[in-house]
Design an enzyme around this catalytic site. Structure first.
Site, PDB file in Angstrom:
ATOM      1  CG  ASP A  84      -5.811  -2.437  -4.906  1.00 33.67           C
ATOM      2  OD1 ASP A  84      -6.839  -1.930  -4.189  1.00 33.67           O
ATOM      3  OD2 ASP A  84      -4.711  -2.167  -5.110  1.00 33.67           O
ATOM      4  CB  SER A  87      -0.993  -0.194   1.103  1.00 33.04           C
ATOM      5  OG  SER A  87      -2.048   0.855   0.795  1.00 33.04           O
ATOM      6  CG  HIS A 140      -5.007  -2.382  -1.382  1.00 34.48           C
ATOM      7  ND1 HIS A 140      -4.387  -1.742  -2.305  1.00 34.48           N
ATOM      8  CD2 HIS A 140      -4.610  -1.733   0.102  1.00 34.48           C
ATOM      9  CE1 HIS A 140      -3.550  -0.825  -1.632  1.00 34.48           C
ATOM     10  NE2 HIS A 140      -3.669  -0.918  -0.305  1.00 34.48           N
TER      11      HIS A 140
END
Length: 419
Positions: free
Chosen positions: A328, A234, A362
């Site tokens: 994602d 991330s 994600h």
């Protein structure tokens, strides 16, 4: 006599467990449930419905779930399909050294759709999932500005060293570092905001801080020279990629669902300031669950790109592995990784590789971690949508974990050393 057998019942959290129910009447329909509580007593549960074979057995490695939280043959489905009782909670193990996650498996001789608090199970078994293997040591790190926890495998070393970075969750997240240390790596779980005396909010990406952490790790007597690895996800993966570009200490970098440009906050390194691209917040979407989806907020990035905000991946001296989930919902991470790969190729570089997982979201975590579609984001003050299809995401977690370890072994180990 109903029996529920889980083997091994005491193992690392990234190890598979074989689950069998025996002693059932032939063709008996049963419910198998899994229940676990985190350190704050938040409850997570999963269930699946099975039909016993003619021998009166259900073996999750062969039997197909007829319904419940998943359908089909999924030996570890009860683990990765664990859902929070209260919406938007994410299962994160805090104390990785002293206590395991205790998952209670229960067998019922009927379909249990209602809460089973008042109904005793026909059989049960506790499975302990540890995040640090025997002999792994944890050192609290307060060295200069560097704050974190260093996990060292058993033995004399030296070991390949890795810095582990999470995203805008802030604080110190240790479960991935301790697991990797259990497989022979020395891993520094690094905090960079909202922890001890570090800034409460992330206002800039201070690359000098991350260089200080890299130098600290390389100076440690148990860390193998000459370079370190970075495992990042991330916002951490955006920082990880910047480390790969600018820091000569970094020999191998894994970026999980990160940006290849500087987003939101400026990047500072010595005299360099990289200006960020702001998100097009008017493109924010709200999921039916109430969680916020940011995937489309960087959709028109191409128009805003210039050399001032694009990370110069062609300068990276080490190897880079991009891991992306094609579902994602937080970031169009595949297009970011593809842009970086194209950039490398345009400079004649072949040090990048991309693993793209169809259906993955994600939060690609170690294997059998519960699939998390959305969770509370304290900075936003509301839940954030991570995305993904549970079955595809679980498969991506298993495969990528093996690939990550192979990648670091290949590019951090000196010739002749063993792991």
């Amino acid at each position: 006599m109903f029996q529920l057998i889980a083997t091994p019942s005491n193992a690392l959290a990234d190890e598979p467990v074989s689950i069998r129910a025996i002693g059932l009447p032939p063709s008996q329909i049963v419910t198998i449930k899994a229940t676990v509580k985190d350190e704050k007593d938040n409850l997570f549960q999963s269930q699946a419905f099975y039909k016993a074979n003619e021998a009166g057995e259900v073996d999750l490695e062969q039997a197909s779930a007829l319904g419940g939280d998943y359908v089909g043959v999924h030996p570890m489905g009860l683990f990765w399909s664990l859902k929070p009782k209260r919406a938007f909670h994410r299962l994160i193990k805090k104390d990785v050294m002293n206590t395991p996650l205790c998952i209670c498996l229960e067998l019922y001789d009927s379909i249990c759709l209602q809460d089973t608090v008042r109904i005793p199970p026909n059989a049960s078994q506790i499975v302990q999932r540890w995040f640090a293997g025997p002999g792994v040591k944890r050192e609290q790190i307060r060295e200069g500005r560097v704050r974190g926890a260093l996990f060292l495998p058993p033995g004399k070393g030296p070991f390949p060293g890795i810095i582990d970075l999470f995203g805008l969750i802030g604080g110190l997240v240790e479960f991935r570092a301790s697991l990797l240390a259990s497989h022979g790596f020395a891993v520094l779980a690094l905090a960079y905001f909202a922890y001890e005396d570090l800034p409460e909010l992330l206002l800039e990406e201070d690359l000098d801080y991350f260089e200080e952490a890299a130098n600290f790790l390389l100076a440690h007597p148990k860390i193998q020279q000459p370079g370190i690895g970075v495992l990042s996800v991330s916002k951490g993966a955006e920082i990880g990629l910047a480390m790969a570009c600018y820091l000569k200490q970094v020999a191998a970098t894994v970026c999980i669902n990160g940006a290849s440009t500087i987003l939101d906050f400026p990047l500072r390194y010595r005299d360099l300031v990289v200006t960020p691209i702001g998100l097009a917040l008017e493109r924010t979407q709200v999921h039916v669950s109430g969680a916020v989806c940011f995937r489309h907020c960087t959709g028109d990035l191409q128009k805003k790109l210039n050399p001032q905000n694009t990370l110069p991946v062609e300068k990276a001296q080490g190897k880079i592995l991009f891991i992306v989930g094609e579902n994602d919902e937080c970031l169009d991470s595949k297009s970011h990784a593809q842009r970086a790969m194209d950039q490398l190729r345009s400079y004649g570089r072949s040090n990048g590789r991309m693993l793209a997982y169809a259906g993955a979201g994600h939060l690609i975590e170690p294997p059998y971690s519960p699939f998390c579609l959305a969770s509370w984001q304290s900075i936003l003050g509301r839940p954030l949508l991570w995305g993904g299809d549970p079955v595809a995401h679980a498969a991506a977690q298993e495969h990528s974990w093996r690939e990550i370890q192979m990648f670091f072994r290949q590019h951090l180990l000196q010739s002749g050393s063993k792991l």
